[in-house]
Design an enzyme around this catalytic site. Structure first.
Site, short mmCIF file in Angstrom:
data_model
loop_
_atom_site.label_atom_id
_atom_site.label_comp_id
_atom_site.label_asym_id
_atom_site.label_seq_id
_atom_site.Cartn_x
_atom_site.Cartn_y
_atom_site.Cartn_z
N GLU A 33 0.88 -1.16 0.00
CA GLU A 33 0.00 0.00 0.00
C GLU A 33 0.92 1.22 0.00
O GLU A 33 1.79 1.32 0.87
CB GLU A 33 -0.87 -0.01 1.26
N ARG A 257 4.67 -12.87 9.93
CA ARG A 257 5.36 -11.64 9.59
C ARG A 257 6.68 -11.56 10.35
O ARG A 257 6.86 -12.17 11.39
CB ARG A 257 4.50 -10.41 9.85
N LYS A 267 4.19 0.74 9.48
CA LYS A 267 4.36 2.02 8.81
C LYS A 267 3.77 3.16 9.64
O LYS A 267 4.29 4.26 9.65
CB LYS A 267 3.71 1.97 7.43
P1 ATP Z 1 2.60 -2.29 8.04
O1 ATP Z 1 1.76 -3.04 9.03
O2 ATP Z 1 4.02 -2.22 8.39
O3 ATP Z 1 2.04 -0.96 7.69
P2 ATP Z 1 1.38 -3.54 5.87
O4 ATP Z 1 1.16 -4.98 5.91
O5 ATP Z 1 0.23 -2.67 6.11
O6 ATP Z 1 2.60 -3.19 6.77
P3 ATP Z 1 1.53 -3.39 3.06
O7 ATP Z 1 2.04 -2.29 2.22
O8 ATP Z 1 0.10 -3.69 3.05
O9 ATP Z 1 2.02 -3.08 4.52
O10 ATP Z 1 2.38 -4.70 2.81
C1 ATP Z 1 2.81 -5.16 1.57
C2 ATP Z 1 3.19 -6.60 1.70
O11 ATP Z 1 4.27 -6.73 2.62
C3 ATP Z 1 2.05 -7.44 2.23
O12 ATP Z 1 1.97 -8.62 1.46
C4 ATP Z 1 2.43 -7.71 3.65
O13 ATP Z 1 1.94 -8.93 4.08
C5 ATP Z 1 3.96 -7.71 3.58
N1 ATP Z 1 4.52 -7.35 4.89
C6 ATP Z 1 4.33 -6.22 5.58
N2 ATP Z 1 4.96 -6.25 6.76
C7 ATP Z 1 5.59 -7.44 6.83
C8 ATP Z 1 6.43 -8.08 7.80
N3 ATP Z 1 6.72 -7.49 8.96
N4 ATP Z 1 6.90 -9.32 7.52
C9 ATP Z 1 6.60 -9.90 6.36
N5 ATP Z 1 5.83 -9.37 5.40
C10 ATP Z 1 5.32 -8.15 5.62
MG MG Z 2 -1.56 -3.23 4.74
#
Ligand code: ATP
Ligand code: MG
Length: 556
Positions: A33, A257, A267
Site C-alpha cells: 500500500e 510476519r 508504517k
Molecule cells: P505495516 O503493518 O508495516 O504498515 P502492511 O502490511 O500494512 O505493513 P503493506 O504495504 O500492506 O504493509 O504490505 C505489503 C506486503 O508486505 C504485504 O503482502 C504484507 O503482508 C507484507 N509485509 C508487511 N509487513 C511485513 C512483515 N513485517 N513481515 C513480512 N511481510 C510483511
Molecule cells: Mg496493509
C-alpha cells in the site's frame, strides 16, 4: 542441483502444484500500500515473492494496493519502486488496484445480481452491533432483504455521488451467524469523497481490502498469493468471493510476519517517528526502512541473505537484530575498502624521522579481493594515533603502545616508545618514539617483531571528518509488547557524533557510495543524506561495528 536446505512449506506447495498440473507457471505479486516507505518486513516479503518466482521460472507483479485515497501518495510509489530495484529484483508488470476500479465495480454488480450483495443504510456502529459477538450470532437488518433491482439502483447512485460519506455501504450477503465473524456480511464498498492520487475525483466509492485484494489477484491470474498470518481468517472470504464470481482461482497462503528486536515495524509507527522528529526522516540510518538501511550502508546482498536464512515461519517470532548485522558484516568484510581513521587523536612524534620527509606507503585497499589495488598513504615525522592505544602504565597483556614497548604502525614501520608528555590534568599530550627504517612493511626484514599493529594518520596530511555512530533506536527488545509511550523506550545514545576524527587523505578521492572498513573501528559509508557537515567536513555513517558489541553488553 545440490540442496543445502530442505524445502520450506511454500516451496513444497508450489512443487506439488507444478507436478499435479494445478498451475503451469508460478505467478506471485508484491502488493504494497503506497502509504509509507518499505521496511525490513517488506524486504522479507519481497525476497519471498520474487525469490519463489525466480526459483520456479515464474514471474512477480508489483501491485500498488491503492484503495485508501487519503493516506496514499506518489512519493511513496516512487520510493517503493526504488527500494525493490535496489534489493535486486525486477517485476514483470507494474500494476495498481486503482486500475481495476471499473472491473471491481462490475464484479460487485455481478454479486448484487446474484442476490449476494446488498446496500445497507446503517451506520458503522449499527453494523458492528448487528454482527453479534464470537459467541452470539449476528442479526439481519431490514436492508438485507432489499430487492436486486433496488440494490442495483442504490449502488449506482452511490457511485454517482448521491450520498455522503458513511451514508451507505455495500455488503456481501453471506451468513449473519457464521462462526467466522468476517463472514457475517462483510462490507465490500464504502463511500469516500476523497481525491485519489491516481484516479483523482473519478470515484467516490472505494472497495474494501477484502473486495479488492483477491479480485485483483484473480484479474492478474496470481497463482500463489502470499500474505501474513493475520489474513488467515480472511481466507474463507477470499475463497467465497472467487467462487461466487467464478473468476480465476487464485489461492492465498500465509506465513508469519517478520518482527525484529529493538525496533518498530509498522508504517504507522514509523511515520510517527518521522512526524515527531525523533529521527531525521524515513531514511534516517536508524530506521528499519530499506532506505534507512541503504543510507546506513547495509547492502542489498546482506538483506537478501538474511531473508533467505530466516526462512518462512508459520508462527510469529522475534528475530534478533544482531542476525541481520551478522549478514551485513559478512558481506562488508569481503567487499569494503580499508582506510585508516583515528577517532580520538593523540600526537606521536618520531624523533629519528627527518622533518619535512614524506614516505608514501602502499596500502592494500582490500585484503579479501583477488585483484589487488592500493592507495598511497603519507607517513611523516608527526602522526596521530588512537588515544586508547597508548597506556603510560599498562597491565600485562596490553599489546599496544606503552613506554619501552614496540608496535607496528599499519603499512609502515615498527616504532618504540621512548617517552611521553602530559598536561597538568594528567592527559597524555604527546608520545615520543624511535622508528626502525629496516622494519618497513613488505621489506622482508623480520628481525624486529611487534605484537600489536596500530592505525594512524599523518599530522600534516589528514582529513578532518565527522562520524555518526548509530546504535539501537530502542532499549526494549520486544517493542511489540512494550507498555506505555514508545518515547519512554528510546535509546538516548542511538546517535552519537564524533567531530574530532581524522582520516587518511585517500578518502577524498574515493567515490561516495563506497563501503569502508575503518581499520579496527567498524564499517562506514559516506552519509548520502548530509554528505558534509556545517563546516564542510565529510560525514560518515557507521554501518555496523566490527564485532557484535551489543551481544556482550547485554550479558553483563
Ligand atoms: P505495516 O503493518 O508495516 O504498515 P502492511 O502490511 O500494512 O505493513 P503493506 O504495504 O500492506 O504493509 O504490505 C505489503 C506486503 O508486505 C504485504 O503482502 C504484507 O503482508 C507484507 N509485509 C508487511 N509487513 C511485513 C512483515 N513485517 N513481515 C513480512 N511481510 C510483511
Ligand atoms: Mg496493509
Amino acid at each position: 542441483m545440490s540442496e543445502e536446505k530442505s524445502l520450506n512449506f511454500l516451496e513444497e506447495i508450489i512443487e506439488n502444484d507444478l507436478k499435479s498440473g494445478k498451475c503451469e507457471q508460478v505467478v506471485t505479486r508484491f502488493p504494497p500500500e503506497p502509504n509509507g516507505y518499505l521496511h525490513i518486513g517488506h524486504a522479507k516479503s519481497i525476497c519471498l515473492n520474487f525469490g519463489l518466482a525466480e526459483r520456479y521460472n515464474g514471474k512477480t507483479n508489483l501491485r500498488f494496493d491503492d484503495t485508501n485515497p487519503e493516506k496514499e501518495e506518489t512519493e511513496y510509489v516512487e520510493s517503493i519502486k526504488a527500494d525493490i530495484k535496489w534489493l535486486g529484483f525486477e517485476w514483470a508488470e507494474e500494476l495498481y488496484t486503482s486500475d481495476y476500479f471499473e472491473d471491481l465495480y462490475q464484479l460487485a454488480v455481478t454479486l448484487i445480481k446474484k442476490g449476494l450483495a446488498y446496500v445497507d443504510d446503517s451506520t458503522s456502529e449499527q453494523i458492528a452491533a448487528g454482527k453479534g459477538t464470537p459467541t452470539q450470532p449476528g442479526v439481519a437488518n431490514q436492508y438485507r432483504s432489499r430487492s436486486v433491482e433496488e440494490n442495483l439502483t442504490l449502488f449506482e447512485q452511490m457511485r454517482a455521488g448521491k450520498y455522503k460519506d458513511g451514508e451507505k455501504v455495500l455488503r456481501a450477503k453471506i451468513d449473519m451467524a457464521a462462526p467466522n465473524m468476517l463472514l457475517r456480511d462483510p462490507v465490500l464498498y464504502r463511500i469516500k469523497h476523497a481525491t485519489h492520487h491516481r484516479t483523482g475525483d473519478k470515484w467516490c466509492i472505494y472497495p474494501m481490502y477484502d473486495f479488492a485484494h483477491g479480485q485483483s489477484d484473480s484479474i492478474e491470474q496470481i497463482t500463489h498469493s502470499i500474505c501474513t498470518l493475520e489474513f488467515v481468517p480472511h481466507r474463507p472470504l477470499y475463497d467465497w468471493l472467487i467462487k461466487q464470481l467464478e473468476i480465476f482461482p487464485s489461492h492465498q497462503y500465509e506465513f508469519a510476519r517478520l518482527n525484529m528486536s529493538y525496533t518498530v515495524m509498522s508504517k504507522r509507527k514509523l511515520l510517527q517517528l518521522v512526524t515527531d522528529k525523533v529521527v531525521e526522516g524515513w531514511d534516517d540510518p536508524r530506521m528499519p526502512t530499506i532506505s534507512g538501511m541503504r543510507r546506513r550502508g547495509y547492502t542489498a546482498k546482506a538483506i537478501r541473505e538474511f531473508s533467505k536464512q530466516i526462512g518462512v515461519a508459520k508462527r510469529e517470532n522475534l528475530i534478533d537484530l544482531s542476525l541481520l548485522e551478522y549478514f551485513v558484516r559478512e558481506d562488508l568484510n569481503k567487499t569494503s575498502t580499508r582506510r585508516m581513521v583515528v577517532f580520538d587523536p593523540v600526537k606521536l612524534v618520531i624523533s629519528n624521522f627527518p622533518e619535512g620527509q614524506i614516505d608514501y606507503l602502499e596500502g592494500e585497499d582490500n585484503p579479501e579481493t583477488e585483484e589487488k589495488t592500493y592507495r598511497k598513504i603519507p607517513f611523516t615525522r608527526e602522526l596521530y594515533i588512537e588515544r586508547e592505544d597508548f597506556m603510560a602504565d599498562p597491565p600485562k597483556k596490553f599489546f599496544r603502545l606503552a613506554p619501552e614497548k614496540m608496535v607496528r604502525l599499519k603499512y609502515g614501520y615498527i616504532v618504540r616508545c621512548d617517552s611521553f608528555e602530559q598536561d597538568a590534568a594528567g592527559n597524555i599530550t604527546q608520545i615520543n618514539c624511535t622508528y626502525f627504517p629496516e622494519s618497513r612493511s613488505g621489506s622482508g626484514d623480520n628481525t624486529l617483531k611487534a605484537k600489536g599493529t596500530l592505525h594512524w594518520v599523518s599530522a600534516s596530511h589528514h582529513v578532518p571528518v565527522t562520524l555518526k555512530l548509530y546504535d539501537r533506536l530502542f532499549t526494549v527488545e520486544d517493542m511489540g509488547s512494550a507498555e506505555g509511550d514508545y518515547k519512554d523506550h528510546l535509546n538516548p545514545d542511538s546517535l552519537i557524533f564524533n567531530e574530532q576524527a581524522l582520516a587518511e587523505p585517500a578518502i577524498l578521492e574515493d567515490q561516495p557510495g563506497l563501503a569502508y572498513q575503518f581499520l579496527r573501528k567498524g564499517y562506514f559509508i559516506l552519509d548520502s543524506g548530509t554528505g558534509s557537515d556545517a563546516q564542510g567536513k565529510p560525514v560518515f555513517n557507521r554501518t555496523v561495528g566490527l564485532k557484535d558489541s551489543w551481544a556482550k553488553e547485554s550479558r553483563k
